[in-house]
Write an enzyme that holds these catalytic residues in place. Structure first.
Site, PDB file in Angstrom:
ATOM      1  CG  HIS A   6      -0.276   0.303   2.513  1.00 33.60           C
ATOM      2  ND1 HIS A   6      -0.139   1.578   3.008  1.00 33.60           N
ATOM      3  CD2 HIS A   6       0.307  -0.515   3.426  1.00 33.60           C
ATOM      4  CE1 HIS A   6       0.492   1.518   4.183  1.00 33.60           C
ATOM      5  NE2 HIS A   6       0.783   0.268   4.454  1.00 33.60           N
ATOM      6  CB  CYS A   7       1.144   4.243  -1.832  1.00 30.48           C
ATOM      7  SG  CYS A   7      -0.425   4.549  -2.683  1.00 30.48           S
ATOM      8  CB  ALA A   8      -0.031   8.169   0.970  1.00 28.56           C
TER       9      ALA A   8
END
Length: 469
Positions: free
Chosen positions: A25-27
């Site tokens: 996942h990213c932000a």
């Protein structure tokens, strides 16, 4: 629905545990590499509570949850027996996805994204310096430019000039890191490209200094502010280092490998890579200048319309390279206000959908997504709302084109890059006279896209027809 139930629903909708190859996942987004795309039910994913949109990009199935929420969902999925991967591991799998151009731009993005925060800060420093040095503001305090101490001016120059003076070191460091080399070697090679012993590129450019001629025909200069030479020195240098470490015995690796990497790569950098790719860089910059100089606001019209389409394709990092070049040469960025207009228009389209719909979930998705777009992140608005119903996206493109047209007509120039729309206001403090026109461009973009979407782009009846189709 609690987070655990959402996690279970996500797993089921993407084809079950056995269909998940890697997870990260990213932000704002959950990034999933799936084994079989046919097993993914995108409509089912989009109907899950808290999901703001889902789409394929760079070979990954990405589900938008938003900041904070994505961390919780990711943690719940990992507790259900699916092992998480690092973003670099997901990238290594997705690197084989897409066509050659998409892969090349993705690599450019991987190298440039880590150095963007420094360039953002530099742009803000330029803006603040512009405020401090503004004659009108100084007059309010009963001062003139002559009253500002030279030491203070020197201090501001350190803040505004350092990143671009040593830009090759930043690029080479990041390239070595991305391509699997030793970042410290990248830093040193980048610094060698701008060593004070070499003729300064800026001074060579204005004719005050001549380039050194090796063998009477190879021009040798420093590469202050240059990007491509440092990028390819980093790419080739990292691969060369990897090849050496496989062949050199461990007992002498510490001494021989750095020695050979620095010797060979600085020689190639100054005599081959630098001259060749600096010439290519100059051609690209000339092409960029030509586009931006098109008369009658044509550049703003075209860029304002197509920029968000380029975002959808996932190759928008090419703009980073162009913006860096503009800032390095001119100390301003004409792309930024046009891009801000395009983003504002997508936000406006999402607001129109959110206000017009009677569907509680869509309303709850559209308004926060629009706010995110006004802060410079349009993916939730695009993939979660506008592109899903298509017509709002088109209305947003038209609004972006109209706003971009006026940005070009007003000849707006930001002092930095990477912050846009509302935060982008800070980039117009350097020339504070342009700030009202920048705000006017955002208003024009917003109103145009909002009105078009309200009257022609969305209705709940149309949404049902699209869903049934």
């Amino acid at each position: 629905m609690n987070d655990k139930k959402i996690a279970e629903s996500v797993i089921q909708a993407v084809g079950g545990k056995e269909n998940i190859q890697s997870l990260a996942h990213c932000a704002t987004r959950l990034r999933i590499m799936v084994k079989d795309k046919e097993k993914v039910d995108q409509a089912q994913v989009e109907d899950i509570e808290k999901v703001k949109g889902a789409f394929y990009n760079s070979g990954q199935f990405q589900i938008i949850f938003g900041t904070g929420t994505v961390n919780k969902i990711y943690n719940e999925i990992t507790t259900l027996g699916i092992e998480g991967s690092s973003k670099s591991e997901v990238k290594s799998v997705s690197a084989k996805q897409g066509n050659a151009f998409q892969r090349a731009i993705r690599v450019f993005g991987d190298v440039f994204v880590p150095i963007i925060p420094v360039l953002v800060a530099t742009g803000l420093f330029m803006g603040l310096r512009g405020v401090v040095m503004n004659d009108q503001i100084l007059s309010w305090m009963g001062m003139t430019a002559k009253d500002i101490p030279q030491n203070f001016i020197l201090f501001t120059q350190i803040l505004t000039d350092t990143a671009f003076a040593f830009l090759p070191a930043l690029v080479a460091w990041s390239a070595f890191k991305v391509f699997g080399g030793s970042p410290v070697l990248g830093i040193v090679l980048g610094l060698m490209l701008v060593n004070p012993a070499l003729p300064n590129a800026y001074q060579v450019g204005d004719g005050s200094v001549e380039a050194i001629k090796f063998f009477n025909f190879i021009p040798i200069v420093g590469y202050q502010g240059s990007v491509l030479p440092a990028f390819f020195v980093g790419l080739i240098g990292a691969k060369f280092e990897q090849a050496l470490r496989k062949r050199i015995p461990d007992a002498i690796d510490l001494i021989v490998t750095p020695f050979l990497v620095l010797l060979v790569m600085v020689t190639l950098g100054l005599f081959v890579i630098g001259p060749v790719f600096h010439s290519i860089e100059t051609i690209i910059l000339s092409g960029t200048e030509w586009v931006l100089a098109l008369p009658f606001g044509i550049a703003g019209l075209l860029i304002g319309f197509f920029q968000q389409i380029i975002v959808v394709t996932g190759v928008h990092h090419i703009f980073n390279f162009m913006e860096i070049q503009l800032l390095e040469k001119f100390h301003y960025n004409a792309f930024n206000p046009i891009i801000s207009a395009a983003m504002t228009a997508q936000a406006a389209a999402a607001v129109a959908v959110g206000l017009k719909t009677k569907k509680a979930k869509l309303k709850a998705l559209a308004i926060p997504s629009a706010f995110s777009a006004l802060l410079g992140i349009t993916e939730p608005a695009i993939f979660g709302v506008n592109l899903r119903y298509f017509k709002p996206f088109i209305c947003g493109l038209i609004g972006g084109a109209v706003g971009g047209f006026f940005a070009a007509i007003f000849q707006l120039k930001a002092s930095g890059m990477a912050i846009t729309v509302l935060p982008g206001i800070l980039l117009f403090l350097k020339d504070i006279g342009q700030l009202p026109f920048y705000i006017l461009v955002l208003v024009i973009s917003f109103v145009t896209a909002f009105v078009l979407t309200w009257f022609f782009g969305y209705s709940d009846k149309l949404a049902e027809e699209i869903k049934e189709a």
